[in-house]
Design an enzyme around this catalytic site. Structure first.
Site, PDB file in Angstrom:
ATOM      1  N   GLU A   1       0.814  -1.229   0.000  1.00  0.00           N
ATOM      2  CA  GLU A   1       0.000   0.000   0.000  1.00  0.00           C
ATOM      3  C   GLU A   1       0.843   1.272   0.000  1.00  0.00           C
ATOM      4  O   GLU A   1       0.686   2.150   0.849  1.00  0.00           O
ATOM      5  CB  GLU A   1      -0.982  -0.042   1.178  1.00  0.00           C
ATOM      6  CG  GLU A   1      -1.881  -1.272   1.091  1.00  0.00           C
ATOM      7  CD  GLU A   1      -2.793  -1.486   2.300  1.00  0.00           C
ATOM      8  OE1 GLU A   1      -2.793  -0.651   3.213  1.00  0.00           O
ATOM      9  OE2 GLU A   1      -3.502  -2.497   2.312  1.00  0.00           O
TER      10      GLU A   1
ATOM     11  N   ASP B   1     -12.095 -10.118  -1.559  1.00  0.00           N
ATOM     12  CA  ASP B   1     -13.427 -10.246  -0.964  1.00  0.00           C
ATOM     13  C   ASP B   1     -14.356  -9.239  -1.645  1.00  0.00           C
ATOM     14  O   ASP B   1     -13.890  -8.289  -2.276  1.00  0.00           O
ATOM     15  CB  ASP B   1     -13.445 -10.110   0.571  1.00  0.00           C
ATOM     16  CG  ASP B   1     -12.657  -8.948   1.130  1.00  0.00           C
ATOM     17  OD1 ASP B   1     -12.507  -7.923   0.420  1.00  0.00           O
ATOM     18  OD2 ASP B   1     -12.199  -9.019   2.287  1.00  0.00           O
TER      19      ASP B   1
ATOM     20  N   HIS C   1     -10.100  -5.968  -2.817  1.00  0.00           N
ATOM     21  CA  HIS C   1     -11.172  -5.807  -1.823  1.00  0.00           C
ATOM     22  C   HIS C   1     -12.292  -5.024  -2.521  1.00  0.00           C
ATOM     23  O   HIS C   1     -12.273  -3.795  -2.565  1.00  0.00           O
ATOM     24  CB  HIS C   1     -10.667  -5.030  -0.604  1.00  0.00           C
ATOM     25  CG  HIS C   1      -9.654  -5.779   0.199  1.00  0.00           C
ATOM     26  ND1 HIS C   1      -9.983  -6.925   0.895  1.00  0.00           N
ATOM     27  CD2 HIS C   1      -8.337  -5.569   0.413  1.00  0.00           C
ATOM     28  CE1 HIS C   1      -8.905  -7.383   1.513  1.00  0.00           C
ATOM     29  NE2 HIS C   1      -7.893  -6.584   1.232  1.00  0.00           N
TER      30      HIS C   1
HETATM   31  O1  G3I Z   1      -4.177  -8.473  18.510  1.00  0.00           O
HETATM   32  C1  G3I Z   1      -5.246  -7.670  19.045  1.00  0.00           C
HETATM   33  C2  G3I Z   1      -5.873  -8.351  20.223  1.00  0.00           C
HETATM   34  O2  G3I Z   1      -4.930  -8.458  21.256  1.00  0.00           O
HETATM   35  C3  G3I Z   1      -7.081  -7.537  20.674  1.00  0.00           C
HETATM   36  O3  G3I Z   1      -7.747  -8.217  21.684  1.00  0.00           O
HETATM   37  C4  G3I Z   1      -8.052  -7.314  19.515  1.00  0.00           C
HETATM   38  C5  G3I Z   1      -9.210  -6.418  19.892  1.00  0.00           C
HETATM   39  O4  G3I Z   1      -9.738  -5.749  18.773  1.00  0.00           O
HETATM   40  O5  G3I Z   1      -7.359  -6.704  18.453  1.00  0.00           O
HETATM   41  C6  G3I Z   1      -6.286  -7.491  17.974  1.00  0.00           C
HETATM   42  O6  G3I Z   1      -5.685  -6.821  16.887  1.00  0.00           O
HETATM   43  C7  G3I Z   1      -6.419  -6.813  15.680  1.00  0.00           C
HETATM   44  C8  G3I Z   1      -5.576  -7.476  14.613  1.00  0.00           C
HETATM   45  O7  G3I Z   1      -6.226  -7.411  13.359  1.00  0.00           O
HETATM   46  C9  G3I Z   1      -5.311  -8.960  14.919  1.00  0.00           C
HETATM   47  O8  G3I Z   1      -6.508  -9.664  14.995  1.00  0.00           O
HETATM   48  C10 G3I Z   1      -6.701  -5.377  15.294  1.00  0.00           C
HETATM   49  O9  G3I Z   1      -7.606  -4.795  16.216  1.00  0.00           O
HETATM   50  C11 G3I Z   1      -7.293  -5.316  13.896  1.00  0.00           C
HETATM   51  O10 G3I Z   1      -7.348  -3.967  13.492  1.00  0.00           O
HETATM   52  C12 G3I Z   1      -6.410  -6.079  12.921  1.00  0.00           C
HETATM   53  O11 G3I Z   1      -7.058  -6.054  11.669  1.00  0.00           O
HETATM   54  C13 G3I Z   1      -6.299  -6.514  10.576  1.00  0.00           C
HETATM   55  C14 G3I Z   1      -6.099  -5.376   9.550  1.00  0.00           C
HETATM   56  O12 G3I Z   1      -5.393  -5.872   8.439  1.00  0.00           O
HETATM   57  C15 G3I Z   1      -5.328  -4.199  10.125  1.00  0.00           C
HETATM   58  O13 G3I Z   1      -5.272  -3.187   9.162  1.00  0.00           O
HETATM   59  C16 G3I Z   1      -7.063  -7.640   9.906  1.00  0.00           C
HETATM   60  O14 G3I Z   1      -7.151  -8.744  10.797  1.00  0.00           O
HETATM   61  C17 G3I Z   1      -6.349  -8.049   8.619  1.00  0.00           C
HETATM   62  O15 G3I Z   1      -7.149  -8.983   7.944  1.00  0.00           O
HETATM   63  C18 G3I Z   1      -6.140  -6.824   7.741  1.00  0.00           C
HETATM   64  O16 G3I Z   1      -5.491  -7.203   6.568  1.00  0.00           O
HETATM   65  C19 G3I Z   1      -5.192  -6.151   5.638  1.00  0.00           C
HETATM   66  C20 G3I Z   1      -3.948  -6.563   4.886  1.00  0.00           C
HETATM   67  O17 G3I Z   1      -2.914  -6.832   5.785  1.00  0.00           O
HETATM   68  C21 G3I Z   1      -3.527  -5.485   3.898  1.00  0.00           C
HETATM   69  N1  G3I Z   1      -4.609  -5.141   3.014  1.00  0.00           N
HETATM   70  C22 G3I Z   1      -5.863  -4.792   3.659  1.00  0.00           C
HETATM   71  C23 G3I Z   1      -6.301  -5.900   4.606  1.00  0.00           C
HETATM   72  C24 G3I Z   1      -7.629  -5.593   5.234  1.00  0.00           C
HETATM   73  O18 G3I Z   1      -7.541  -4.485   6.087  1.00  0.00           O
END
Ligand code: G3I
Length: 344
Positions: A158, A266, A235
């Site tokens: 990105e 997705d 996406h």
């Molecule tokens: O690890 C913490 C956990 O300790 C806590 O309890 C929980 C509460 O919300 O959050 C957890 O962290 C989350 C993390 O995923 C792991 O599950 C974050 O809040 C959450 O924001 C994070 O989201 C990820 C996102 O990237 C962040 O931008 C998504 O799972 C992941 O699928 C997403 O993937 C991205 C790609 O890397 C790049 N392209 C876009 C795509 C979708 O956003």
């Protein structure tokens, strides 16, 4: 007479078993998406995330339907270098081990991204010299760790804004645009065989943002920088329309000699889902699959997880969801059948 016919049928069955092997006769399970994609020389994959791996039915489908896995979070900087110089590959390793057990290949995601960075990195100012050292060490330690275990890396994730200008990240601000070429070179030094990709969203259509990647790719190739492909996240959202120029876009990168991949697919919609929206979604899944099959060097498709149970969408886009080909109960949706049809 009847006895004779039975004997002939029996003999034919024996010949069939001898020719095709007992497995082909013994069970008539439909081919998986991976099986179908492989017939076209493509892979069909899914992202997954470590917390999901305690869900046995989910893991079972993940292991059987797909031949490629991307860790959704486990290989990102915050997870792999939580303190400066202290590396933790446990989450990525868990996914690599699972993939190995299921004969799946792994896409590494991601080395350089402005999001999900550890606090030690974002919480202070760095000089260009300092940040170069930190970035090089992070990239090379991680790529070396996964050498021979991942087939491709999303090296830089990105990097551009919607208008095609460079995104103002800690890396761009501190190091200038050359950080992308440096990141690719450092990754290549650490694993000369792994395929190196930039990866981004909203670059499925031809437009300012995908043009920026096209220009960058041309420049990097001309400079001899190791670059092997471009990852289009895909996406998509029903309300924004299907990216009609996707196939042409894939083709122009292919003409540069580059691979392409649909890396995080997705297709979200406003909830509740209904028959009509699911039908449109299915059509789009089919269309993007056909687009990849139609273009040389489009190497495969990865869903950003395969079931609505574990989709990132509802947490990020209020009121939206139902974006994946399997529903929350792991039942296949029309989209799944549309992908199958497209692969047949
Ligand atoms: O690890 C913490 C956990 O300790 C806590 O309890 C929980 C509460 O919300 O959050 C957890 O962290 C989350 C993390 O995923 C792991 O599950 C974050 O809040 C959450 O924001 C994070 O989201 C990820 C996102 O990237 C962040 O931008 C998504 O799972 C992941 O699928 C997403 O993937 C991205 C790609 O890397 C790049 N392209 C876009 C795509 C979708 O956003």
């Amino acid at each position: 007479m009847r006895k004779n016919r039975l004997a002939v049928v029996g003999a034919l069955a024996a010949v069939l078993v001898a020719v095709t092997g007992p497995a082909a006769v013994a069970h008539d399970e439909p081919p998986t998406l991976a099986d179908l994609a492989q017939r076209h020389g493509r892979y069909f994959g899914s992202a997954t995330d470590n917390p999901e791996l305690t869900d046995a039915p989910y893991v079972s489908l993940l292991g059987s339907e797909f031949d490629q896995i991307t860790p959704g979070n486990g290989m990102k900087w915050y997870a792999t270098e939580p303190q400066q110089g202290v590396f933790d590959f446990s989450q990525g390793d868990e996914i690599v081990d699972l993939a190995r057990a299921n004969h799946q290949k792994v896409r590494g995601h991601t080395l350089v991204w402005h999001s999900q960075l550890p606090d030690w990195l974002t919480g202070r100012e760095w000089t260009a010299g300092e940040l170069r050292v930190v970035l090089k060490k992070h990239i090379q330690t991680e790529v070396r760790h996964y050498r021979g275990k991942v087939f491709a890396w999303d090296v830089v994730n990105e990097a551009f804004n919607e208008d095609g200008t460079y995104r103002d990240t800690i890396f761009y601000r501190t190091l200038g645009p050359g950080y992308i070429a440096d990141a690719l070179r450092w990754a290549h030094q650490a694993d000369p065989r792994v395929k190196l990709y930039p990866n981004d969203y909203n670059i499925e259509s031809i437009g300012p943002k995908s043009d920026a990647y096209y220009r960058l790719a041309k420049e990097l190739r001309a400079q001899g920088v190791p670059l092997h492909g471009i990852g289009l996240q895909a996406h998509l959202a029903l309300q924004y329309g299907y990216p009609a120029t996707l196939e042409d876009n894939l083709r122009r990168f292919s003409r540069l000699g580059l691979e392409t991949a649909l890396t995080e697919v997705d297709i979200r919609m406003y909830l509740p889902a209904d028959e009509e929206k699911l039908a449109t979604q299915a059509e789009w899944y089919g269309d993007l699959t056909e687009a990849c099959l139609a273009v040389r060097r489009c190497v495969g498709i990865t869903l950003w997880d395969y079931t609505d149970k574990y989709s990132w969408i509802p947490a990020f886009f209020e009121g939206e969801g139902a974006a994946l080909p399997w529903d929350e109960e792991l039942r296949p949706k029309p989209a799944y059948y549309a992908i199958r049809d497209a692969l047949k």
